[in-house]
Design a protein around this motif. Structure first.
Motif, PDB file in Angstrom:
ATOM      1  N   TYR A  12       1.037  -1.325  -0.133  1.00 17.68           N
ATOM      2  CA  TYR A  12      -0.090  -0.259   0.096  1.00 17.68           C
ATOM      3  C   TYR A  12       0.879   1.258   0.209  1.00 17.68           C
ATOM      4  CZ  TYR A  12      -4.100  -3.060   0.702  1.00 17.68           C
ATOM      5  OH  TYR A  12      -5.162  -3.855   0.679  1.00 17.68           O
ATOM      6  N   THR A  13       1.918   1.276   0.618  1.00 19.19           N
ATOM      7  CA  THR A  13       2.986   2.515   0.886  1.00 19.19           C
ATOM      8  C   THR A  13       3.554   2.526  -0.790  1.00 19.19           C
ATOM      9  OG1 THR A  13       3.527   2.150   3.009  1.00 19.19           O
ATOM     10  CG2 THR A  13       4.856   3.224   1.651  1.00 19.19           C
ATOM     11  N   ILE A  14       3.899   1.538  -1.450  1.00 18.49           N
ATOM     12  CA  ILE A  14       4.299   1.793  -2.957  1.00 18.49           C
ATOM     13  C   ILE A  14       3.178   2.167  -3.816  1.00 18.49           C
ATOM     14  CG2 ILE A  14       5.319   0.302  -4.670  1.00 18.49           C
ATOM     15  CD1 ILE A  14       6.429  -1.480  -2.804  1.00 18.49           C
ATOM     16  N   VAL A  15       2.205   1.594  -3.766  1.00 11.83           N
ATOM     17  CA  VAL A  15       0.806   2.317  -4.519  1.00 11.83           C
ATOM     18  C   VAL A  15       0.620   3.627  -4.364  1.00 11.83           C
ATOM     19  CG1 VAL A  15      -1.628   2.007  -4.991  1.00 11.83           C
ATOM     20  CG2 VAL A  15      -0.066  -0.278  -4.788  1.00 11.83           C
ATOM     21  N   ALA A  16       0.655   4.074  -2.928  1.00  4.56           N
ATOM     22  CA  ALA A  16       0.413   5.534  -2.766  1.00  4.56           C
ATOM     23  C   ALA A  16       1.356   6.476  -3.472  1.00  4.56           C
ATOM     24  CB  ALA A  16       0.531   5.674  -1.362  1.00  4.56           C
ATOM     25  N   GLN A  17       2.428   6.044  -3.758  1.00  6.00           N
ATOM     26  CA  GLN A  17       3.496   6.640  -4.253  1.00  6.00           C
ATOM     27  C   GLN A  17       3.571   6.878  -5.932  1.00  6.00           C
ATOM     28  OE1 GLN A  17       7.507   5.180  -2.938  1.00  6.00           O
ATOM     29  NE2 GLN A  17       6.785   4.789  -0.904  1.00  6.00           N
ATOM     30  N   ILE A  18       2.566   6.158  -6.528  1.00 10.89           N
ATOM     31  CA  ILE A  18       2.739   6.226  -7.888  1.00 10.89           C
ATOM     32  C   ILE A  18       2.165   7.581  -8.440  1.00 10.89           C
ATOM     33  CG2 ILE A  18       1.602   5.083  -9.945  1.00 10.89           C
ATOM     34  CD1 ILE A  18       0.919   2.399  -8.361  1.00 10.89           C
ATOM     35  N   PRO A  19       2.856   8.248  -9.207  1.00  8.25           N
ATOM     36  CA  PRO A  19       2.355   9.593  -9.437  1.00  8.25           C
ATOM     37  C   PRO A  19       1.250   9.535 -10.665  1.00  8.25           C
ATOM     38  CG  PRO A  19       4.652   9.173 -10.241  1.00  8.25           C
ATOM     39  CD  PRO A  19       4.106   7.823  -9.857  1.00  8.25           C
ATOM     40  N   PRO A  20       0.332  10.370 -10.559  1.00  5.69           N
ATOM     41  CA  PRO A  20      -0.702  10.490 -11.462  1.00  5.69           C
ATOM     42  C   PRO A  20      -0.260  10.553 -13.075  1.00  5.69           C
ATOM     43  CG  PRO A  20      -0.748  12.328  -9.683  1.00  5.69           C
ATOM     44  CD  PRO A  20       0.316  11.713  -9.548  1.00  5.69           C
ATOM     45  N   GLY A  21      -0.867  10.059 -13.867  1.00  4.20           N
ATOM     46  CA  GLY A  21      -0.688   9.806 -15.297  1.00  4.20           C
ATOM     47  C   GLY A  21       0.477   9.019 -15.238  1.00  4.20           C
ATOM     48  N   ARG A  22       0.836   7.947 -14.228  1.00  5.53           N
ATOM     49  CA  ARG A  22       1.874   6.958 -14.609  1.00  5.53           C
ATOM     50  C   ARG A  22       1.032   5.733 -13.977  1.00  5.53           C
ATOM     51  NH1 ARG A  22       7.002   8.870 -14.505  1.00  5.53           N
ATOM     52  NH2 ARG A  22       7.837   6.930 -15.262  1.00  5.53           N
ATOM     53  N   VAL A  23       1.621   4.468 -14.582  1.00  4.38           N
ATOM     54  CA  VAL A  23       1.207   3.185 -14.032  1.00  4.38           C
ATOM     55  C   VAL A  23       2.508   2.365 -13.664  1.00  4.38           C
ATOM     56  CG1 VAL A  23      -1.124   3.286 -15.521  1.00  4.38           C
ATOM     57  CG2 VAL A  23       1.145   2.209 -16.305  1.00  4.38           C
ATOM     58  N   THR A  24       2.292   1.174 -12.895  1.00  4.82           N
ATOM     59  CA  THR A  24       3.036   0.207 -12.562  1.00  4.82           C
ATOM     60  C   THR A  24       2.409  -1.227 -12.593  1.00  4.82           C
ATOM     61  OG1 THR A  24       4.955  -0.432 -11.522  1.00  4.82           O
ATOM     62  CG2 THR A  24       2.976   0.280 -10.292  1.00  4.82           C
ATOM     63  N   THR A  25       3.260  -2.106 -12.623  1.00  2.00           N
ATOM     64  CA  THR A  25       2.748  -3.687 -12.740  1.00  2.00           C
ATOM     65  C   THR A  25       2.703  -4.090 -11.346  1.00  2.00           C
ATOM     66  OG1 THR A  25       4.886  -4.576 -13.158  1.00  2.00           O
ATOM     67  CG2 THR A  25       3.619  -3.829 -14.942  1.00  2.00           C
ATOM     68  N   TYR A  26       1.746  -5.226 -11.264  1.00  2.00           N
ATOM     69  CA  TYR A  26       1.911  -6.113  -9.871  1.00  2.00           C
ATOM     70  C   TYR A  26       3.194  -6.574  -9.686  1.00  2.00           C
ATOM     71  CZ  TYR A  26      -3.083  -5.934 -11.088  1.00  2.00           C
ATOM     72  OH  TYR A  26      -4.564  -5.400 -11.228  1.00  2.00           O
ATOM     73  N   GLY A  27       4.011  -7.217 -10.657  1.00  2.59           N
ATOM     74  CA  GLY A  27       4.989  -7.486 -10.523  1.00  2.59           C
ATOM     75  C   GLY A  27       6.242  -6.430 -10.089  1.00  2.59           C
TER      76      GLY A  27
END
Length: 100
Positions: A12-27
């Protein structure tokens, strides 16, 4: 599936850091934790409590597509609202992946 509180907090800490307009993967998220797998990250996203403010919609599959799930349409709409584009095959371009 019971998720250890420490791993869940890391996810949850990592997900909170994803900036708007960007994405990341589960992996990618799993690699940033101490022992989570991509599947475990997906489970954590499905188990978010009601009323949370985490940008769950910024987490996509390794194919750089939105996974087929009940919230897929809403996820697509939220990403587009943040300026995320999709190519003709429904993939997010590499330059929008986080972290770089």
């Amino acid at each position: 599936m019971a998720i250890r509180a420490q791993i869940l907090e890391q996810i949850y800490t990592i997900v909170a850091q994803i900036p708007p307009g960007r994405v990341t993967t589960y992996g990618r998220i799993a690699q940033m934790t101490e022992g989570a797998t991509a599947r475990l990250v997906g489970t954590a996203m499905r188990q978010l409590p009601t009323g949370h403010d985490l940008p769950w919609y910024r987490v996509i599959g390794a194919s750089r597509r939105i996974a087929d799930h009940g919230g897929a349409q809403r996820q697509h709409e939220q990403l587009r609202a943040e300026g995320v584009v999709f190519d003709a095959s429904g993939r997010v371009p590499m330059h929008l992946m986080w972290p770089e």
